[in-house]
Design a protein around this motif. Sequence first.
Motif, PDB file in Angstrom:
ATOM      1  N   ALA A  34       0.844  -1.192   0.000  1.00  6.76           N
ATOM      2  CA  ALA A  34       0.000   0.000   0.000  1.00  6.76           C
ATOM      3  C   ALA A  34       0.882   1.246   0.000  1.00  6.76           C
ATOM      4  O   ALA A  34       1.956   1.264   0.601  1.00  6.76           O
ATOM      5  CB  ALA A  34      -0.912   0.000   1.222  1.00  6.76           C
ATOM      6  N   PHE A  35       0.414   2.280  -0.693  1.00  5.82           N
ATOM      7  CA  PHE A  35       1.126   3.553  -0.765  1.00  5.82           C
ATOM      8  C   PHE A  35       0.235   4.628  -0.149  1.00  5.82           C
ATOM      9  O   PHE A  35      -0.826   4.937  -0.692  1.00  5.82           O
ATOM     10  CB  PHE A  35       1.447   3.913  -2.217  1.00  5.82           C
ATOM     11  N   PRO A  36       0.647   5.212   0.971  1.00  5.34           N
ATOM     12  CA  PRO A  36      -0.185   6.222   1.626  1.00  5.34           C
ATOM     13  C   PRO A  36      -0.267   7.502   0.819  1.00  5.34           C
ATOM     14  O   PRO A  36       0.627   7.815   0.028  1.00  5.34           O
ATOM     15  CB  PRO A  36       0.536   6.465   2.959  1.00  5.34           C
ATOM     16  N   ARG A  37      -1.353   8.232   1.003  1.00  4.64           N
ATOM     17  CA  ARG A  37      -1.486   9.526   0.338  1.00  4.64           C
ATOM     18  C   ARG A  37      -0.422  10.494   0.867  1.00  4.64           C
ATOM     19  O   ARG A  37      -0.063  10.460   2.033  1.00  4.64           O
ATOM     20  CB  ARG A  37      -2.886  10.104   0.571  1.00  4.64           C
ATOM     21  N   GLY A  38       0.059  11.344  -0.027  1.00  2.00           N
ATOM     22  CA  GLY A  38       1.011  12.365   0.390  1.00  2.00           C
ATOM     23  C   GLY A  38       2.409  11.854   0.626  1.00  2.00           C
ATOM     24  O   GLY A  38       3.186  12.473   1.364  1.00  2.00           O
ATOM     25  N   GLY A  39       2.772  10.733   0.002  1.00  2.00           N
ATOM     26  CA  GLY A  39       4.124  10.188   0.144  1.00  2.00           C
ATOM     27  C   GLY A  39       4.846  10.149  -1.190  1.00  2.00           C
ATOM     28  O   GLY A  39       4.229  10.168  -2.259  1.00  2.00           O
ATOM     29  N   PHE A  40       6.170  10.087  -1.123  1.00  2.00           N
ATOM     30  CA  PHE A  40       7.030   9.990  -2.311  1.00  2.00           C
ATOM     31  C   PHE A  40       7.803   8.678  -2.182  1.00  2.00           C
ATOM     32  O   PHE A  40       8.658   8.539  -1.311  1.00  2.00           O
ATOM     33  CB  PHE A  40       7.972  11.197  -2.353  1.00  2.00           C
ATOM     34  N   THR A  41       7.451   7.704  -3.013  1.00  2.00           N
ATOM     35  CA  THR A  41       8.055   6.369  -2.942  1.00  2.00           C
ATOM     36  C   THR A  41       8.802   6.066  -4.229  1.00  2.00           C
ATOM     37  O   THR A  41       8.277   6.269  -5.319  1.00  2.00           O
ATOM     38  CB  THR A  41       6.985   5.290  -2.721  1.00  2.00           C
ATOM     39  N   LEU A  55       4.442  -0.781 -12.180  1.00  2.00           N
ATOM     40  CA  LEU A  55       3.894   0.555 -12.415  1.00  2.00           C
ATOM     41  C   LEU A  55       2.659   0.474 -13.310  1.00  2.00           C
ATOM     42  O   LEU A  55       1.641   1.120 -13.040  1.00  2.00           O
ATOM     43  CB  LEU A  55       4.963   1.458 -13.038  1.00  2.00           C
ATOM     44  N   HIS A  56       2.728  -0.335 -14.373  1.00  2.00           N
ATOM     45  CA  HIS A  56       1.605  -0.430 -15.302  1.00  2.00           C
ATOM     46  C   HIS A  56       0.357  -1.005 -14.629  1.00  2.00           C
ATOM     47  O   HIS A  56      -0.761  -0.548 -14.890  1.00  2.00           O
ATOM     48  CB  HIS A  56       1.996  -1.279 -16.514  1.00  2.00           C
ATOM     49  N   CYS A  57       0.536  -1.989 -13.767  1.00  2.00           N
ATOM     50  CA  CYS A  57      -0.616  -2.568 -13.059  1.00  2.00           C
ATOM     51  C   CYS A  57      -1.166  -1.584 -12.018  1.00  2.00           C
ATOM     52  O   CYS A  57      -2.381  -1.405 -11.900  1.00  2.00           O
ATOM     53  CB  CYS A  57      -0.221  -3.879 -12.386  1.00  2.00           C
ATOM     54  N   ALA A  58      -0.266  -0.926 -11.283  1.00  2.88           N
ATOM     55  CA  ALA A  58      -0.699   0.013 -10.239  1.00  2.88           C
ATOM     56  C   ALA A  58      -1.448   1.198 -10.821  1.00  2.88           C
ATOM     57  O   ALA A  58      -2.366   1.740 -10.201  1.00  2.88           O
ATOM     58  CB  ALA A  58       0.513   0.495  -9.434  1.00  2.88           C
ATOM     59  N   LEU A 168       0.730  10.549  -8.850  1.00  2.00           N
ATOM     60  CA  LEU A 168       1.563  10.815 -10.018  1.00  2.00           C
ATOM     61  C   LEU A 168       2.573   9.681 -10.139  1.00  2.00           C
ATOM     62  O   LEU A 168       3.341   9.424  -9.209  1.00  2.00           O
ATOM     63  CB  LEU A 168       2.279  12.162  -9.865  1.00  2.00           C
ATOM     64  N   PHE A 169       2.544   8.979 -11.265  1.00  2.00           N
ATOM     65  CA  PHE A 169       3.500   7.904 -11.534  1.00  2.00           C
ATOM     66  C   PHE A 169       4.616   8.450 -12.418  1.00  2.00           C
ATOM     67  O   PHE A 169       4.361   9.047 -13.466  1.00  2.00           O
ATOM     68  CB  PHE A 169       2.817   6.736 -12.249  1.00  2.00           C
ATOM     69  N   ALA A 170       5.851   8.244 -11.994  1.00  3.83           N
ATOM     70  CA  ALA A 170       7.013   8.710 -12.759  1.00  3.83           C
ATOM     71  C   ALA A 170       7.880   7.506 -13.111  1.00  3.83           C
ATOM     72  O   ALA A 170       8.292   6.757 -12.225  1.00  3.83           O
ATOM     73  CB  ALA A 170       7.818   9.730 -11.945  1.00  3.83           C
ATOM     74  N   THR A 199       0.835  12.602  -4.115  1.00  5.88           N
ATOM     75  CA  THR A 199       1.411  11.271  -3.962  1.00  5.88           C
ATOM     76  C   THR A 199       2.221  10.964  -5.218  1.00  5.88           C
ATOM     77  O   THR A 199       1.709  11.080  -6.327  1.00  5.88           O
ATOM     78  CB  THR A 199       0.313  10.204  -3.796  1.00  5.88           C
ATOM     79  N   VAL A 200       3.494  10.594  -5.036  1.00  5.22           N
ATOM     80  CA  VAL A 200       4.362  10.290  -6.165  1.00  5.22           C
ATOM     81  C   VAL A 200       4.930   8.882  -6.002  1.00  5.22           C
ATOM     82  O   VAL A 200       5.452   8.535  -4.934  1.00  5.22           O
ATOM     83  CB  VAL A 200       5.527  11.301  -6.284  1.00  5.22           C
ATOM     84  N   ILE A 201       4.803   8.070  -7.042  1.00  3.03           N
ATOM     85  CA  ILE A 201       5.435   6.742  -7.099  1.00  3.03           C
ATOM     86  C   ILE A 201       6.354   6.748  -8.304  1.00  3.03           C
ATOM     87  O   ILE A 201       5.902   6.933  -9.431  1.00  3.03           O
ATOM     88  CB  ILE A 201       4.393   5.618  -7.209  1.00  3.03           C
ATOM     89  N   MET A 202       7.646   6.568  -8.051  1.00  2.00           N
ATOM     90  CA  MET A 202       8.662   6.725  -9.098  1.00  2.00           C
ATOM     91  C   MET A 202       9.478   5.446  -9.280  1.00  2.00           C
ATOM     92  O   MET A 202      10.071   4.944  -8.334  1.00  2.00           O
ATOM     93  CB  MET A 202       9.610   7.868  -8.721  1.00  2.00           C
ATOM     94  N   VAL A 203       9.476   4.922 -10.492  1.00  2.00           N
ATOM     95  CA  VAL A 203      10.360   3.821 -10.843  1.00  2.00           C
ATOM     96  C   VAL A 203      11.692   4.410 -11.291  1.00  2.00           C
ATOM     97  O   VAL A 203      11.722   5.314 -12.134  1.00  2.00           O
ATOM     98  CB  VAL A 203       9.757   2.957 -11.970  1.00  2.00           C
ATOM     99  N   THR A 204      12.784   3.944 -10.715  1.00  2.00           N
ATOM    100  CA  THR A 204      14.097   4.437 -11.104  1.00  2.00           C
ATOM    101  C   THR A 204      15.152   3.353 -10.884  1.00  2.00           C
ATOM    102  O   THR A 204      14.963   2.445 -10.070  1.00  2.00           O
ATOM    103  CB  THR A 204      14.485   5.703 -10.306  1.00  2.00           C
TER     104      THR A 204
END
Length: 251
Positions: A34-41, A55-58, A168-170, A199-204
């Motif tokens: 789970a990814f909480p609101r207002g977090g940068f993961t 990322l594509h499934c999420a 936002l997915f990056a 909320t930001v989820i970033m693949v890097t």
Amino acid sequence: MTTGWHEAADAVRLEAVRKEYGKGVVALDGVSIAFPRGGFTAVMGPSGSGKSTFLHCAAGLDRPTSGRVVLDGQDLDGKNETYLTKLRRDRVGFVFQAFNLLPALTVEQNVVLPLQLAGKRPDKRLVARILTHVGLDGRRKHLPGQLSGGQQQRVAIARALITSPAVLFADEPTGALDTRTAAEVLGLLRDSVRSSGQTVIMVTHDPVAASFADDVVFLADGRIAGRLARPTAEAVAERLTHLGAWGRVAA
């Protein structure tokens, strides 16, 4: 099973998500997170660990073979493509390594495009505020070809923020940028989380990029292989080294 209240507290939740391609190719193997609101993961892992599929499934771009994805309180299971397209348009922002700007449109026109596609009239004050936030207020009439790579990525971020998305997915957002410009863009993403609760989820693949996040989720062989809070580039790099070795041994 979690209750609706907990799901509403999360921007994105994956429950036992499995994704198979063809015969026997397992990209995700029972991922629950789970990814909480207002977090940068940041999401990291060796090549082939399942980062892009995750990322594509999420984000509702791809359907899991089994399991459940809840995005902004909406269970995506069984939803048709029209529903998913509208949800992504209204509640999800995307930033990719390629800036994906339309070269014939100005900065401002590129930014408001998602609103126009949704049939909504852009709020001039909101547009001005977001362009100021990304440091491009003086460039609104410029074309993408008149901007540096870092400025073009700022336009892409502004475009992703204009709909006030739930998440936002990056995907490798700094992959095409030099080190100093990358740091500026990552600082901008972090500021969006701090100032407006984005909320930001970033693949890097970059430990330095991951160090801008609040925490890092590691994937290996399609499974969650740990989390790291308040990451430093050194700690992330060390964990990645072990993940690579673990993946080779498992294989």
